[in-house]
Design a protein around this motif. Structure first.
Motif, short mmCIF file in Angstrom:
data_model
loop_
_atom_site.label_atom_id
_atom_site.label_comp_id
_atom_site.label_asym_id
_atom_site.label_seq_id
_atom_site.Cartn_x
_atom_site.Cartn_y
_atom_site.Cartn_z
N UNK A 18 -18.09 28.66 -7.09
CA UNK A 18 -18.31 29.40 -5.84
C UNK A 18 -19.21 28.62 -4.89
N UNK A 19 -20.30 28.07 -5.46
CA UNK A 19 -21.21 27.28 -4.62
C UNK A 19 -20.50 26.08 -4.01
N UNK A 20 -19.69 25.40 -4.84
CA UNK A 20 -18.98 24.21 -4.35
C UNK A 20 -18.01 24.59 -3.25
N UNK A 21 -17.30 25.72 -3.43
CA UNK A 21 -16.31 26.13 -2.43
C UNK A 21 -17.00 26.51 -1.12
N UNK A 22 -18.13 27.21 -1.21
CA UNK A 22 -18.86 27.56 0.02
C UNK A 22 -19.34 26.30 0.74
N UNK A 23 -19.79 25.31 -0.06
CA UNK A 23 -20.22 24.05 0.53
C UNK A 23 -19.04 23.36 1.22
N UNK A 47 -8.87 29.13 -4.86
CA UNK A 47 -9.55 27.84 -4.86
C UNK A 47 -10.73 27.84 -5.83
N UNK A 48 -11.49 28.95 -5.82
CA UNK A 48 -12.62 29.06 -6.74
C UNK A 48 -12.14 29.03 -8.19
N UNK A 77 -9.16 31.67 -0.94
CA UNK A 77 -10.49 31.23 -1.33
C UNK A 77 -10.74 31.58 -2.80
N UNK A 91 -11.19 25.48 -9.08
CA UNK A 91 -12.38 24.63 -9.19
C UNK A 91 -13.14 24.93 -10.47
#
Lengths: 199, 199
Positions: A27-32, A11-12, A8, A15
């Motif tokens: 971070x927001x995009x990955x959580x989404x 990935x962040x 994760x 991104x």
């Protein structure tokens, strides 16, 4: 044991390298994505892998495509006598969204820049001259950005095309549709006034 | 023939569904990815597929992880007597970046909301009560956001925990480090004044 978390984090970090995303929005995009891993994340990963595998520059015009020659160059319904010269693929997509141009394109891949050592060869300008000759082009439309670099490049190309007897045009400059005079810069108002037409 | 273009269109449409990206920034991001398809796009697609396959909620605390139980819950070095209650995984990451809390977490997954029909069961509040009992917790730290919803949820949890005889605390409110009084809202200044300390 921390495998999942490391993935994760990785990935962040990847991104966050996208334009317009920083660490926080990544971070927001990955959580989404994780919260929609079935409907959004898995399909996105798959399409991204496909595009990474297949996308390439069209050998003729420089557009991005999944084929050696792009769909626009292959389309028999596109007018063959006109080439529209743009700086990059984003500009090609913008022209296509306008649905106004029915010919083919030539993507330069940037603008001339002595500072960054970007010369005509880097910009596929020799390819353009070859195409004008071999494809029997009657008109070259210079749709370069109205910046100093864009206009310098446009002048260079126009000069190079002059001996070939092809008609060279450029996009009109003026007031944008929906534009308010009060918010326009002086240069645009001057250009629009010089190019005024009978009402 | 338009396969490649359709894939790219599809990729842009999926990227545009990420928070913080619209159609225009999704196009920019995709063009950037394509221009770096070897170094960035292929690895990103791969990590994303891995995370989509493996990420799940920790069965104990609700953190996102690649394992049935997350690395924080499994870490024997974390203090066992303290649980920090946060709204979502982004808040857990924010707490971890602070490096100040050495216990374990409990992710609610949101805040109570009568309007959105989000009750205590949806928020893993019963799980929290079970954990406090079964894990012999001495202190529950409520690190919910200082919003109306966050504080309503905090009060609800504090009341539910009261009969269990566990100590319930919350994050201090006051002037943020580096904060200038002139830019702070009235509520923060009032809270900081009420909680003033000997210098």
């Amino acid at each position: 044991m921390t495998q999942g978390r490391d993935d994760i984090e990785g990935l962040i970090a990847l991104m966050a390298r996208l334009p317009g995303l920083g660490p926080r929005s990544a971070r927001r995009a990955v959580l989404h994505l994780i919260s929609k891993r079935g409907q959004l994340m898995a399909p996105l990963a798959e399409v991204m892998a496909d595009v990474a595998r297949n996308a390439r520059e069209c050998a003729r015009c420089g557009n991005i495509s999944g084929q050696p020659v792009c769909a626009i160059c292959e389309d028999p319904k596109r007018a063959t006598g006109e080439i529209c010269v743009i700086e990059d693929v984003a500009d090609l997509w913008a022209m296509e969204r306008g649905h106004a141009f029915k010919g083919r394109y030539h993507v330069l891949g940037g603008t001339l820049s002595a500072l960054d050592a970007i010369g005509p060869e880097t910009l596929r300008i020799p390819d353009l001259l070859t195409r004008v000759e071999s494809e029997g082009i009657g008109e070259v439309i210079l749709a370069l950005n109205a910046t100093v670099e864009g206009q310098t490049t446009a002048h260079y190309i126009a000069e190079a095309l002059e001996p070939m007897g092809v008609s060279v045009t450029s996009l009109a400059q003026g007031v944008p549709i929906g534009g308010e005079l009060d918010y326009l810069d002086d240069g645009t108002i001057q250009a629009a006034l010089r190019a005024r037409k009978a009402f």
